[in-house]
Design a protein around this motif. Sequence first.
Motif, PDB file in Angstrom:
ATOM      1  N   ASP A 143       6.001  -0.677  -1.723  1.00  0.00           N
ATOM      2  CA  ASP A 143       5.629  -1.243  -0.434  1.00  0.00           C
ATOM      3  C   ASP A 143       4.266  -0.701  -0.032  1.00  0.00           C
ATOM      4  O   ASP A 143       3.989   0.495  -0.171  1.00  0.00           O
ATOM      5  CB  ASP A 143       6.648  -0.870   0.649  1.00  0.00           C
ATOM      6  N   ALA A 144       3.407  -1.580   0.450  1.00  0.00           N
ATOM      7  CA  ALA A 144       2.088  -1.161   0.935  1.00  0.00           C
ATOM      8  C   ALA A 144       2.214  -0.658   2.368  1.00  0.00           C
ATOM      9  O   ALA A 144       3.070  -1.117   3.130  1.00  0.00           O
ATOM     10  CB  ALA A 144       1.117  -2.335   0.881  1.00  0.00           C
ATOM     11  N   THR A 145       1.368   0.281   2.725  1.00  0.00           N
ATOM     12  CA  THR A 145       1.311   0.730   4.114  1.00  0.00           C
ATOM     13  C   THR A 145       0.556  -0.305   4.937  1.00  0.00           C
ATOM     14  O   THR A 145      -0.143  -1.168   4.385  1.00  0.00           O
ATOM     15  CB  THR A 145       0.584   2.085   4.224  1.00  0.00           C
ATOM     16  N   ALA A 146       0.676  -0.215   6.251  1.00  0.00           N
ATOM     17  CA  ALA A 146      -0.049  -1.139   7.129  1.00  0.00           C
ATOM     18  C   ALA A 146      -1.554  -1.030   6.906  1.00  0.00           C
ATOM     19  O   ALA A 146      -2.262  -2.044   6.900  1.00  0.00           O
ATOM     20  CB  ALA A 146       0.302  -0.857   8.599  1.00  0.00           C
ATOM     21  N   GLU A 147      -2.041   0.189   6.687  1.00  0.00           N
ATOM     22  CA  GLU A 147      -3.474   0.385   6.444  1.00  0.00           C
ATOM     23  C   GLU A 147      -3.906  -0.270   5.138  1.00  0.00           C
ATOM     24  O   GLU A 147      -4.969  -0.881   5.054  1.00  0.00           O
ATOM     25  CB  GLU A 147      -3.820   1.883   6.427  1.00  0.00           C
ATOM     26  N   GLU A 148      -3.083  -0.141   4.112  1.00  0.00           N
ATOM     27  CA  GLU A 148      -3.406  -0.756   2.822  1.00  0.00           C
ATOM     28  C   GLU A 148      -3.392  -2.280   2.924  1.00  0.00           C
ATOM     29  O   GLU A 148      -4.241  -2.953   2.335  1.00  0.00           O
ATOM     30  CB  GLU A 148      -2.420  -0.294   1.746  1.00  0.00           C
ATOM     31  N   ILE A 149      -2.449  -2.825   3.673  1.00  0.00           N
ATOM     32  CA  ILE A 149      -2.388  -4.277   3.856  1.00  0.00           C
ATOM     33  C   ILE A 149      -3.658  -4.766   4.541  1.00  0.00           C
ATOM     34  O   ILE A 149      -4.271  -5.748   4.116  1.00  0.00           O
ATOM     35  CB  ILE A 149      -1.130  -4.689   4.648  1.00  0.00           C
ATOM     36  N   GLU A 150      -4.074  -4.063   5.572  1.00  0.00           N
ATOM     37  CA  GLU A 150      -5.301  -4.465   6.279  1.00  0.00           C
ATOM     38  C   GLU A 150      -6.526  -4.367   5.375  1.00  0.00           C
ATOM     39  O   GLU A 150      -7.392  -5.231   5.385  1.00  0.00           O
ATOM     40  CB  GLU A 150      -5.515  -3.604   7.522  1.00  0.00           C
ATOM     41  N   ALA A 151      -6.593  -3.307   4.556  1.00  0.00           N
ATOM     42  CA  ALA A 151      -7.749  -3.094   3.677  1.00  0.00           C
ATOM     43  C   ALA A 151      -7.666  -3.926   2.399  1.00  0.00           C
ATOM     44  O   ALA A 151      -8.675  -4.135   1.738  1.00  0.00           O
ATOM     45  CB  ALA A 151      -7.867  -1.613   3.325  1.00  0.00           C
ATOM     46  N   GLY A 152      -6.476  -4.384   2.048  1.00  0.00           N
ATOM     47  CA  GLY A 152      -6.294  -5.126   0.804  1.00  0.00           C
ATOM     48  C   GLY A 152      -6.125  -4.230  -0.407  1.00  0.00           C
ATOM     49  O   GLY A 152      -6.052  -4.697  -1.534  1.00  0.00           O
ATOM     50  N   GLY A 153      -6.070  -2.916  -0.176  1.00  0.00           N
ATOM     51  CA  GLY A 153      -5.926  -1.972  -1.287  1.00  0.00           C
ATOM     52  C   GLY A 153      -5.795  -0.561  -0.775  1.00  0.00           C
ATOM     53  O   GLY A 153      -5.558  -0.335   0.412  1.00  0.00           O
ATOM     54  N   ALA A 154      -5.989   0.392  -1.665  1.00  0.00           N
ATOM     55  CA  ALA A 154      -5.864   1.807  -1.316  1.00  0.00           C
ATOM     56  C   ALA A 154      -6.876   2.174  -0.243  1.00  0.00           C
ATOM     57  O   ALA A 154      -7.985   1.648  -0.216  1.00  0.00           O
ATOM     58  CB  ALA A 154      -6.052   2.678  -2.547  1.00  0.00           C
ATOM     59  N   THR A 155      -6.487   3.088   0.626  1.00  0.00           N
ATOM     60  CA  THR A 155      -7.368   3.476   1.730  1.00  0.00           C
ATOM     61  C   THR A 155      -7.951   4.871   1.563  1.00  0.00           C
ATOM     62  O   THR A 155      -8.778   5.287   2.357  1.00  0.00           O
ATOM     63  CB  THR A 155      -6.626   3.415   3.084  1.00  0.00           C
ATOM     64  N   ASP A 156      -7.542   5.605   0.512  1.00  0.00           N
ATOM     65  CA  ASP A 156      -8.167   6.911   0.283  1.00  0.00           C
ATOM     66  C   ASP A 156      -9.495   6.707  -0.424  1.00  0.00           C
ATOM     67  O   ASP A 156      -9.831   5.618  -0.842  1.00  0.00           O
ATOM     68  CB  ASP A 156      -7.248   7.843  -0.514  1.00  0.00           C
ATOM     69  N   SER A 157     -10.267   7.763  -0.540  1.00  0.00           N
ATOM     70  CA  SER A 157     -11.594   7.635  -1.134  1.00  0.00           C
ATOM     71  C   SER A 157     -11.526   7.356  -2.628  1.00  0.00           C
ATOM     72  O   SER A 157     -12.456   6.803  -3.198  1.00  0.00           O
ATOM     73  CB  SER A 157     -12.426   8.892  -0.869  1.00  0.00           C
ATOM     74  N   GLY A 158     -10.438   7.755  -3.277  1.00  0.00           N
ATOM     75  CA  GLY A 158     -10.264   7.463  -4.693  1.00  0.00           C
ATOM     76  C   GLY A 158     -11.184   8.287  -5.573  1.00  0.00           C
ATOM     77  O   GLY A 158     -11.988   9.086  -5.109  1.00  0.00           O
ATOM     78  N   PRO A 159     -11.063   8.080  -6.859  1.00  0.00           N
ATOM     79  CA  PRO A 159     -11.862   8.855  -7.818  1.00  0.00           C
ATOM     80  C   PRO A 159     -13.268   8.296  -7.953  1.00  0.00           C
ATOM     81  O   PRO A 159     -13.560   7.200  -7.492  1.00  0.00           O
ATOM     82  CB  PRO A 159     -11.087   8.657  -9.122  1.00  0.00           C
ATOM     83  N   ASP A 160     -14.101   9.047  -8.605  1.00  0.00           N
ATOM     84  CA  ASP A 160     -15.432   8.571  -8.963  1.00  0.00           C
ATOM     85  C   ASP A 160     -15.266   7.579 -10.106  1.00  0.00           C
ATOM     86  O   ASP A 160     -14.841   7.933 -11.194  1.00  0.00           O
ATOM     87  CB  ASP A 160     -16.296   9.758  -9.392  1.00  0.00           C
ATOM     88  N   LEU A 161     -15.582   6.303  -9.848  1.00  0.00           N
ATOM     89  CA  LEU A 161     -15.373   5.263 -10.842  1.00  0.00           C
ATOM     90  C   LEU A 161     -16.555   5.085 -11.776  1.00  0.00           C
ATOM     91  O   LEU A 161     -16.562   4.162 -12.577  1.00  0.00           O
ATOM     92  CB  LEU A 161     -15.068   3.931 -10.144  1.00  0.00           C
ATOM     93  N   ASN A 162     -17.528   5.939 -11.683  1.00  0.00           N
ATOM     94  CA  ASN A 162     -18.709   5.821 -12.527  1.00  0.00           C
ATOM     95  C   ASN A 162     -18.299   5.844 -13.997  1.00  0.00           C
ATOM     96  O   ASN A 162     -17.737   6.794 -14.487  1.00  0.00           O
ATOM     97  CB  ASN A 162     -19.678   6.969 -12.229  1.00  0.00           C
TER      98      ASN A 162
END
Length: 169
Positions: A143-162
């Motif tokens: 289940d997605a959180t309300a914040e994730e639903i609004e953002a369309g994805g994860a809301t944390d800063s996440g890893p460096d995708l470089n």
Amino acid sequence: MAEVIADNKYVELTYKVVDKNTGNILTLVEFPLGYVHGASDALLPAVTKELEGRCAGDSIDVPIDCNDLFGERDESLVVTDYIENVPEEYREVGTKITMENDKGETRSFFVTRIDDKTLTIDGNHPLCGRDVIFRLEVLTVRDATAEEIEAGGATDSGPDLNGTLRTIH
């Protein structure tokens, strides 16, 4: 019971895009892509549709005719010029060049070939004219959180995708 992909589910997956005719890998996503199903346009609609009802651990192949997405290949968008007419910063295969016409419309071109005397750029989308297979592996469904639903994805800063998305020509 395993959670299935449906609207407002947070999904993580990895995928690669494979040329259907040659079997060559064109794009490889090594770090999981996270999105909220039904709230994000991170994936092509045809891919999203095929993911519905799938669970973590499922692997699927989705064939895509790129002509449907990007139109037929237009050879008039392929230009070769003498290398001395091209600024040095554009003399590397894969370099993106944005050009503007006299109407102010822009188009991206990519350097696709260089030899001793010439350089070729191509304004067609890199997948134009290809039949590809999106090969996906579902890693997480929850289940997605309300914040994730609004953002369309994860809301944390996440890893460096470089460097985690490799385009292979």
